[in-house]
Write an enzyme that holds these catalytic residues in place. Sequence first.
Site, mmCIF file in Angstrom:
data_model
loop_
_atom_site.group_PDB
_atom_site.id
_atom_site.type_symbol
_atom_site.label_atom_id
_atom_site.label_comp_id
_atom_site.label_asym_id
_atom_site.label_seq_id
_atom_site.Cartn_x
_atom_site.Cartn_y
_atom_site.Cartn_z
ATOM 1 N N HIS A 117 0.843 -1.194 0.000
ATOM 2 C CA HIS A 117 0.000 0.000 0.000
ATOM 3 C C HIS A 117 0.882 1.250 0.000
ATOM 4 C CE1 HIS A 117 -3.104 -2.884 1.271
ATOM 5 N NE2 HIS A 117 -3.982 -2.000 0.862
ATOM 6 N N HIS A 148 -3.679 3.328 -4.201
ATOM 7 C CA HIS A 148 -3.982 2.845 -2.845
ATOM 8 C C HIS A 148 -3.305 1.524 -2.480
ATOM 9 C CE1 HIS A 148 -6.254 1.662 0.707
ATOM 10 N NE2 HIS A 148 -6.553 0.531 0.100
ATOM 11 N N GLU A 160 -21.902 -1.044 21.764
ATOM 12 C CA GLU A 160 -21.187 -2.252 22.168
ATOM 13 C C GLU A 160 -19.834 -2.366 21.473
ATOM 14 O OE1 GLU A 160 -24.230 -2.220 20.799
ATOM 15 O OE2 GLU A 160 -25.592 -2.767 22.439
ATOM 16 N N HIS A 218 -33.023 -11.539 20.535
ATOM 17 C CA HIS A 218 -32.170 -11.420 21.720
ATOM 18 C C HIS A 218 -31.663 -12.773 22.228
ATOM 19 C CE1 HIS A 218 -33.694 -7.382 21.581
ATOM 20 N NE2 HIS A 218 -33.182 -7.033 22.740
#
Lengths: 707, 707
Positions: free
Chosen positions: B29, B266, B426, B490
């Site tokens: 890269h 890139h 989370e 859930h």
Amino acid sequence: MEAHEKTDLVLRTFRCLIADLCHQFGCGHPGSAMGMAAIGVALWKYVMKYSPSNPDFFNRDRFVLSNGHACLFQYAFLHLVGYKQMTWEQLLSYHSVSYTSITPGHPEIEIDGVEVTTGPLGQGVANAVGLAMASKNLGATYNRDGYDVVNNMTWCMIGDACLQEGVGMESFQLAGHWKLNNLCVIYDRNEITCDGSVDICSSDDVNAKMRAVGWNVLEVADGNHDVDSIVKALVQARASKDKPTFINIRTVIGVGSQVAGDAKAHGADLGEKDVAHVKQTYGMDPEKTFVVSDEVYDYFREAVHRGQQLEKDWSQLVSNYSREHPELAAEFDKRVKGEFLDDWTKLIPKLDDLPTEDTPSRKSAGTALQPIAEKCRNVLVGTADLTPSVNMAWKGKVDFQNPDLRTACGINGDYSGRYIHWGIREHAMASASNGMAAFNKGTFLPVTSSFFMFYIYAAPGVRMGALQNLQVIHIATHDSIGTGEDGPTHQPIELAALYRAMPNFHYIRPADSEEAAGAVIAAINATETPSMISVSRQKVPQYPQHSSRAGVQKGAYVFLEEKDADVTLIGVGAEMRFAVEAREALVAKGLKARIVSFPCQRIFEAQSREYKRSVLGTAPRVVIEAYSPNGWERYADAGYSMHSFGQSLTGNVVYERFNYNGEKIAVKVKELVEDVRRDGVGSLRGEFRDMNDYERDVQFAAYHKKH
Amino acid sequence: MEAHEKTDLVLRTFRCLIADLCHQFGCGHPGSAMGMAAIGVALWKYVMKYSPSNPDFFNRDRFVLSNGHACLFQYAFLHLVGYKQMTWEQLLSYHSVSYTSITPGHPEIEIDGVEVTTGPLGQGVANAVGLAMASKNLGATYNRDGYDVVNNMTWCMIGDACLQEGVGMESFQLAGHWKLNNLCVIYDRNEITCDGSVDICSSDDVNAKMRAVGWNVLEVADGNHDVDSIVKALVQARASKDKPTFINIRTVIGVGSQVAGDAKAHGADLGEKDVAHVKQTYGMDPEKTFVVSDEVYDYFREAVHRGQQLEKDWSQLVSNYSREHPELAAEFDKRVKGEFLDDWTKLIPKLDDLPTEDTPSRKSAGTALQPIAEKCRNVLVGTADLTPSVNMAWKGKVDFQNPDLRTACGINGDYSGRYIHWGIREHAMASASNGMAAFNKGTFLPVTSSFFMFYIYAAPGVRMGALQNLQVIHIATHDSIGTGEDGPTHQPIELAALYRAMPNFHYIRPADSEEAAGAVIAAINATETPSMISVSRQKVPQYPQHSSRAGVQKGAYVFLEEKDADVTLIGVGAEMRFAVEAREALVAKGLKARIVSFPCQRIFEAQSREYKRSVLGTAPRVVIEAYSPNGWERYADAGYSMHSFGQSLTGNVVYERFNYNGEKIAVKVKELVEDVRRDGVGSLRGEFRDMNDYERDVQFAAYHKKH
């Protein structure tokens, strides 16, 4: 009664009803549903276009409750406006022990009037973006002057959480970028989360943030009572010309209760005393429960008729459209019915057309899927910024873009485009693709693509597709350690275990071009199941004599039979070559190996026991895969697998580094065969052998210490 | 040479070097690393505080390369400024086939001068937030007037991707909320991603967005050459009093090459012709490769000495501090050494103090861990907005907050606080916790908490902790279907398979309070491994006669022995009760069952073969768990498991719904035992039996059709 008195009665009734519903079994989520009552009235009474007597009316507005725990809000309105399925008894079964209740703790797609299953926060926002994209794409493809056959709105309710979850922000950014003016997000700003007031974890200027990502922002100061202002904002949203709309509505959680405005109102029954208090607040009789007067039903009674009229008008429009644009209308009709536009089976390359030289399986998957994507307007292909890697862009593709966009790189598009640049937003890609698939079953077949490793970001969305029986095809390239130089952060050692364990999901690893064609066939045929086609960055050998697209449809098959084999080698995906090499090395050691190709465990599980036994055979079985072995123990006695994370090295060298070569494998297989000759095949029961134990400790130590 | 000429030479040399490094093996890269050269000079030459001769200098500035693919940027500067480990030969081993190369495709924590492993986009931003929090927390705890013993900055480089990934936005929001003025994010705005110009997928007003989430925004117009302006902005960032700083720096990817400003720069070698072109652009000899002149090394030579002086000054400061604040300094010294402050083992509740009545295991885990969290300042406990559910908040906890914050709910805090409200984020919670753990090994033990299901959102971060040997403890409650009413969204049917397959990770399901204590002990002792303690929402029976904290340290153990047993039942976590009930039901059927408790597969795997065999025994083995069975086939011949998603019903009823009860299980176990008596135990090899097949088809059909 005056109109506003009626509305007031409805709000009062609704809030008491919610309190009662959570009190009957002592649990549930009352607060938000109570707080949002006025928003619901504005939506279902005044603004939303829907037909209770035909929940599937094609051009209906879509409503998504992204704050899914407030499900009673939706169930109660569905009942009041006349969705037949949502009977009074059903409403009362919320949090009951009834197996056939359709009022689960979060809204589920199987319920009439529910567009998508929500609950995991932020998902609904992404789903709504997908629904709005679907509508935009259909409109741009089929609408003609005077014939807006598809022009529905998507409404999405959110709470504070959807503004915090990353997938929410990814989705907001995309909707702003695409200028989805047919999308309106309604923010129930009660400023409360489970832990307290939202300012304990958020200090954003929410309106400024939404403006910065390209949204129209409207505000309503009193969301508890001011139905007129809410209606006005919603109407403005529908009229937006060039941006999605964000309506910031101040409400009070559990309004009318003693815990109004408090986190305590969120996720628990208010209790007997407070339920009585709520009723006193609202001038209702505290002695009575579940009171919905005729006036309240009357208030919504026109909804059914209005919906039928909408359907009638639409049918008339489509009928006129058919006369004026017969070919387009015929195609549109197929889309409405969820049928493929072309016979895709003819577009799948034949064995004879496949390459015989080593080919990356990502290229093979592209070769199989691209012609279908090009021809069939059902198919929308997206990528999380990996167009050069995933091989899913066909020549002449048009990008899904706002037609006014002019990009610096000169690649523009319009809303009829079917190639989607999701940006580096794997999670929103998967979740919004669910939304597209849910627009109307079969109208869209969304395809996503990224590196397999980054489907760990997308996993919450992929799961929701499996749960909802939504067909989406995920093209996951750079699987296994063979991906090479990018190193352990990009080598998905353990991720297959998740997707293999996921109910109603097909994780398919084709070994070569023939199997890649088979994988595409399997994925397209699985109309109730999302699939992931897991392919290699690196070139893999082709096995035109052995590999079989038909075999893929059975999950596993005999790839290379051998009479009286000493061992069965299970080859998987890009690691098939090691099974073939090991077989050859075993010949030199005087051992005979048969080979089973095993692209998909879940599909194999669905086969007959007889078939399964015939494939697996009775000889000792060794699976060869550069992943954690978890799950293979069901079929194999031993595994040549990974037990650590990978390493940054070129593809073939990283395989060598972790002892993947035919000779090394053969040595271990021979040991196994000899042990079995000595101890009997029964000795293999329940003692799965990890065969790839070369320098295991050395490896760990060397790599995890600084050099 | 004038100073600016020297800088110019360095930039030219650096960019040619990067081009050469990617050209030598034809991959890598180059583009971003070339584009960011001036930023690197500003950081390593002028602004960052670090010591090449002691990469672990405690009060060093932390640098995180969130756009990890630009790793050559970091490696080359580490080499130039004198990190001994990063030799010239090492630098040249980038993308080579050397097993001992320390220049992998993405930076890895094992390398001197690299703070965290990055690569999966967005992770580094969250890590940087965690690093900045760690520094704030230590400063607030130990700094005294005139003694800023911890006052380092955290610098985080990002590209466009980190602004798109959800975890990035979650992290930005948190840093803004906490006013982490010791954090600076440097945005390499080259406006290019793999697919083309960034405007194909993003139209955000980035600066406005960052301001809206509470950041200071600075801009540098010419990031390719204007080192002075970059230095000025960085210095301003360090001086920021009350906000984190975002520096938006315009650069050109692959600057100086023929593909400058193009996506082609890139992720691929520029090729021979273009590498020569780069050298011509920069006035270097196209015939020569890998040229770094003495002037360039001289330019950075002071770095080593400057670093040593920094260390010396800091040691002196700490030494004076020790005289003036001896007790605090003694504690601080322990933190620097990464030692626990108290003997935590004494704080673990004894068996006699544990409840004997049915208790939710989430409560048990809280009982075991809270006293340690309260006493030991190493421990920082956070939750993704589930304080009322996870039982991790101790009495008198102080929240980690900006001290000026005044919340609506009246719960405030300061930076010395050790309870963290992550909001409904989370993913950022897990990834930022890795950052805290990486600040200095052992200085912090971060604890996260949420519903187990939503660790699917956090999985990318949890994985990065396992990969980096970072100790973090994840408290995952509401596991299994027993979580009940919240329903299938859930109920984490398949998620355990991921965490059990993840290398260097302990997924532990304790069956009762004694095992929960054992799980906490195991998790704290695993200093190189993150752990997840998976606990129940619902009450579970206690087994003081059988359960064993010592057994948990072995992953599995004999819970209830039975001589000449007909079958071994493997009980797991909250489903242990069904093993116990089934055993009793089997007695009535004349069969004898022994029970093995199996809280953690990975810990069990580390035991001796002898121990493993003694635990598993020779009788047929049946595992009982309300998850997908994947992975259990290694130990069990049959599983009483889940094969579909769950359903919204109260906890005990949902177990019934899916046929979890002792009698039903016993019926199936009896069938198995009889089959074995007939066919021999060897018949069980490789035919894992899914025992929970009651009404299997009916179940699916009923649930997946509309009622």
